[in-house]
Design a protein around this motif. Structure first.
Motif, PDB file in Angstrom:
ATOM      1  N   ARG A   3       0.827  -1.202   0.000  1.00 46.83           N
ATOM      2  CA  ARG A   3       0.000   0.000   0.000  1.00 46.83           C
ATOM      3  C   ARG A   3       0.864   1.255   0.000  1.00 46.83           C
ATOM      4  O   ARG A   3       0.450   2.298  -0.508  1.00 46.83           O
ATOM      5  CB  ARG A   3      -0.920  -0.008   1.228  1.00 46.83           C
ATOM      6  N   ARG A   4       2.045   1.173   0.577  1.00 43.59           N
ATOM      7  CA  ARG A   4       2.914   2.332   0.632  1.00 43.59           C
ATOM      8  C   ARG A   4       3.557   2.648  -0.728  1.00 43.59           C
ATOM      9  O   ARG A   4       3.612   3.793  -1.152  1.00 43.59           O
ATOM     10  CB  ARG A   4       4.032   2.113   1.659  1.00 43.59           C
ATOM     11  N   TYR A   5       4.094   1.644  -1.393  1.00 47.99           N
ATOM     12  CA  TYR A   5       4.862   1.996  -2.580  1.00 47.99           C
ATOM     13  C   TYR A   5       4.055   2.098  -3.868  1.00 47.99           C
ATOM     14  O   TYR A   5       4.358   2.926  -4.713  1.00 47.99           O
ATOM     15  CB  TYR A   5       6.086   1.092  -2.791  1.00 47.99           C
ATOM     16  N   GLN A   6       3.009   1.265  -4.047  1.00 46.04           N
ATOM     17  CA  GLN A   6       2.159   1.385  -5.231  1.00 46.04           C
ATOM     18  C   GLN A   6       3.008   1.688  -6.482  1.00 46.04           C
ATOM     19  O   GLN A   6       2.850   2.696  -7.170  1.00 46.04           O
ATOM     20  CB  GLN A   6       1.126   2.487  -5.027  1.00 46.04           C
ATOM     21  N   ILE A   7       3.926   0.783  -6.760  1.00 42.74           N
ATOM     22  CA  ILE A   7       4.907   1.011  -7.829  1.00 42.74           C
ATOM     23  C   ILE A   7       4.238   1.167  -9.208  1.00 42.74           C
ATOM     24  O   ILE A   7       3.331   0.423  -9.560  1.00 42.74           O
ATOM     25  CB  ILE A   7       5.889  -0.173  -7.885  1.00 42.74           C
ATOM     26  N   GLU A   8       4.726   2.168  -9.940  1.00 49.52           N
ATOM     27  CA  GLU A   8       4.333   2.276 -11.344  1.00 49.52           C
ATOM     28  C   GLU A   8       5.117   1.230 -12.144  1.00 49.52           C
ATOM     29  O   GLU A   8       6.327   1.155 -12.030  1.00 49.52           O
ATOM     30  CB  GLU A   8       4.661   3.676 -11.888  1.00 49.52           C
ATOM     31  N   GLN A   9       4.399   0.473 -12.918  1.00 46.43           N
ATOM     32  CA  GLN A   9       5.051  -0.592 -13.674  1.00 46.43           C
ATOM     33  C   GLN A   9       5.548  -0.122 -15.043  1.00 46.43           C
ATOM     34  O   GLN A   9       6.066  -0.909 -15.817  1.00 46.43           O
ATOM     35  CB  GLN A   9       4.080  -1.766 -13.846  1.00 46.43           C
ATOM     36  N   ASN A  10       5.403   1.163 -15.364  1.00 43.50           N
ATOM     37  CA  ASN A  10       5.761   1.669 -16.690  1.00 43.50           C
ATOM     38  C   ASN A  10       7.258   1.940 -16.786  1.00 43.50           C
ATOM     39  O   ASN A  10       7.703   3.084 -16.835  1.00 43.50           O
ATOM     40  CB  ASN A  10       4.968   2.939 -16.997  1.00 43.50           C
ATOM     41  N   ILE A  11       8.050   0.870 -16.795  1.00 42.15           N
ATOM     42  CA  ILE A  11       9.489   0.980 -17.010  1.00 42.15           C
ATOM     43  C   ILE A  11       9.750   0.697 -18.483  1.00 42.15           C
ATOM     44  O   ILE A  11       9.387  -0.366 -18.992  1.00 42.15           O
ATOM     45  CB  ILE A  11      10.257   0.003 -16.110  1.00 42.15           C
ATOM     46  N   THR A  12      10.371   1.646 -19.162  1.00 44.25           N
ATOM     47  CA  THR A  12      10.525   1.546 -20.615  1.00 44.25           C
ATOM     48  C   THR A  12      11.677   0.617 -20.995  1.00 44.25           C
ATOM     49  O   THR A  12      12.620   0.432 -20.218  1.00 44.25           O
ATOM     50  CB  THR A  12      10.791   2.932 -21.220  1.00 44.25           C
ATOM     51  N   PRO A  13      11.634   0.044 -22.211  1.00 47.88           N
ATOM     52  CA  PRO A  13      12.769  -0.763 -22.687  1.00 47.88           C
ATOM     53  C   PRO A  13      14.082   0.020 -22.686  1.00 47.88           C
ATOM     54  O   PRO A  13      15.141  -0.550 -22.440  1.00 47.88           O
ATOM     55  CB  PRO A  13      12.346  -1.140 -24.109  1.00 47.88           C
ATOM     56  N   ARG A  14      14.012   1.332 -22.953  1.00 45.06           N
ATOM     57  CA  ARG A  14      15.231   2.141 -22.946  1.00 45.06           C
ATOM     58  C   ARG A  14      15.855   2.187 -21.557  1.00 45.06           C
ATOM     59  O   ARG A  14      17.071   2.080 -21.413  1.00 45.06           O
ATOM     60  CB  ARG A  14      14.909   3.559 -23.425  1.00 45.06           C
ATOM     61  N   GLU A  15      15.014   2.343 -20.524  1.00 41.77           N
ATOM     62  CA  GLU A  15      15.520   2.351 -19.158  1.00 41.77           C
ATOM     63  C   GLU A  15      16.212   1.021 -18.827  1.00 41.77           C
ATOM     64  O   GLU A  15      17.248   0.999 -18.166  1.00 41.77           O
ATOM     65  CB  GLU A  15      14.380   2.603 -18.172  1.00 41.77           C
ATOM     66  N   VAL A  16      15.609  -0.069 -19.295  1.00 39.04           N
ATOM     67  CA  VAL A  16      16.180  -1.386 -19.034  1.00 39.04           C
ATOM     68  C   VAL A  16      17.548  -1.513 -19.691  1.00 39.04           C
ATOM     69  O   VAL A  16      18.524  -1.962 -19.067  1.00 39.04           O
ATOM     70  CB  VAL A  16      15.234  -2.493 -19.545  1.00 39.04           C
TER      71      VAL A  16
ATOM     72  N   TYR B  98      20.254   0.712 -18.069  1.00 39.70           N
ATOM     73  CA  TYR B  98      20.708   0.147 -16.796  1.00 39.70           C
ATOM     74  C   TYR B  98      21.699  -0.987 -17.042  1.00 39.70           C
ATOM     75  O   TYR B  98      22.720  -1.104 -16.355  1.00 39.70           O
ATOM     76  CB  TYR B  98      19.515  -0.364 -15.990  1.00 39.70           C
ATOM     77  N   TYR B  99      21.410  -1.812 -18.036  1.00 44.36           N
ATOM     78  CA  TYR B  99      22.318  -2.915 -18.370  1.00 44.36           C
ATOM     79  C   TYR B  99      23.689  -2.385 -18.769  1.00 44.36           C
ATOM     80  O   TYR B  99      24.730  -2.898 -18.326  1.00 44.36           O
ATOM     81  CB  TYR B  99      21.719  -3.749 -19.506  1.00 44.36           C
ATOM     82  N   GLN B 100      23.721  -1.353 -19.614  1.00 42.75           N
ATOM     83  CA  GLN B 100      24.993  -0.798 -20.060  1.00 42.75           C
ATOM     84  C   GLN B 100      25.804  -0.227 -18.894  1.00 42.75           C
ATOM     85  O   GLN B 100      27.037  -0.332 -18.866  1.00 42.75           O
ATOM     86  CB  GLN B 100      24.736   0.315 -21.100  1.00 42.75           C
ATOM     87  N   GLN B 101      25.129   0.365 -17.923  1.00 41.36           N
ATOM     88  CA  GLN B 101      25.808   0.997 -16.786  1.00 41.36           C
ATOM     89  C   GLN B 101      26.238  -0.007 -15.719  1.00 41.36           C
ATOM     90  O   GLN B 101      27.075   0.310 -14.878  1.00 41.36           O
ATOM     91  CB  GLN B 101      24.893   2.047 -16.163  1.00 41.36           C
TER      92      GLN B 101
END
Length: 326
Positions: free
Chosen positions: A156-169, A172-175
């Motif tokens: 109930r606290r975090y209510q994460i947005e699931q809209n993580i884009t392929p670019r973000e993924v 992150y992999y490159q970094q």
């Protein structure tokens, strides 16, 4: 939402808090199982409460450290477990301020799931074992309910947005390419004959001879002779990265051959025999296969930040005391 359950955490919750006792944190001392390590709003957190959750990590620490570094590693492991349990207690107390209903049927279903995952064939067998361990079905049901409360409160606290884009993924992999290389590791067995044991050399010669004749008897001999961690389980310490091995152990095992016994390895603690139970070579990363894992990691990072903010808020109004040794 599916409620997850972790058996070590479940076992840790079954331990009763007890009165304070003198306690020396050093791993070579006799553990006082009822030692109080901290308190939260006057409620004690004892060594007995956390040991089921920390024991495996402590076993693995023995393969990586010695002396003061081992002491500090175990202290760190236990401190984190204490903090985790304090956070849990605070979250449940927060729920009690404004409770919401959890269907009894959902609690009963999760209780059955717990029994099944722990290997019990029926609810009655589960209840019987709980009673033999000094618990009861009522207490187990309460712990299942509290676990559900804890996870629901966090959700109930975090209510994460699931809209993580392929670019973000991909970014992150490159970094973080190095994070996705699985280092070389091994499953390690240990027999420790302590330096102060009577007839140390004779015992070491006997154990070494029997292992040379039949390395398959390692677990049996560990239960008979070892004073090291995990002796009751045949000396198995679990899986550990090769780079984390103590220098003395790494030097004694230049090659890692599954089933092979190495030793005797002589240190200040005594004489060790080590067995490579399994060997896992380094694995390189593949972005296409890793994309789902990376997405899950990004989601978990967001959840973790939300949890940390929540715990900080709860701790501001709590009375916390720690009794760890210096």
């Amino acid at each position: 939402m599916k409620i997850g359950w972790h058996i070590p955490a479940f076992l840790a919750m079954l331990a009763l808090p007890a009165a304070a006792a003198d306690y020396e944190l050093r791993p070579d001392s006799k553990l006082q199982i009822n030692s109080v390590l901290a308190s939260v709003n006057g409620e004690p957190v004892s060594l007995e409460d956390i040991l089921p959750a920390t024991r495996q990590q402590e076993y693995q620490a023995y393969a990586a450290y010695s002396g003061d570094r081992l002491y500090e590693a175990i202290r760190s492991i236990r401190r984190k477990a204490v903090d985790d349990l304090i956070n849990r207690k605070l979250v449940i107390a927060d729920y009690r301020q404004q409770p919401f209903a959890i269907p009894n049927q959902q609690i009963e279903e999760e209780l059955d799931n717990v029994a099944e995952r722990m290997g019990y064939r029926s609810r009655s067998e589960f209840i019987r074992q709980a009673r033999q361990s000094g618990s009861s079905i009522e207490r187990l049901r309460r712990q299942v309910e509290e676990n559900m409360i804890y996870q629901l409160m966090l959700y109930r606290r975090y209510q994460i947005e699931q809209n993580i884009t392929p670019r973000e993924v991909y970014e992150y992999y490159q970094q973080h390419r190095g994070d996705f290389v699985r280092p070389e590791s091994l499953e390690l067995g240990m027999i420790l004959l302590p330096a102060d044991s009577p007839e140390l050399e004779a015992t070491a010669e006997k154990v070494g001879g029997e292992l040379k004749a039949d390395s398959g008897r390692f677990a049996e001999l560990a239960r008979l002779y070892s004073a090291g961690p995990g002796a009751e389980n045949g000396g198995t310490l679990g899986r550990i990265e090769r780079r984390r091995l103590r220098p003395e152990f790494a030097a004694a095992m230049p090659d890692l051959s599954p089933g092979r016994v190495y030793g005797p390895v002589r240190t200040a603690e005594g004489i060790f025999f080590l067995k490579v139970i399994a060997h896992f070579p380094e694995e390189q990363s593949d972005f296409r296969k890793l994309a789902p894992e990376i997405r899950a990691r990004l989601e978990e990072n967001r959840r973790e930040k939300s949890r940390e903010r929540y715990f900080e808020e709860l701790r501001k109004d709590a009375v916390l005391r720690y009794f760890f040794g210096k």
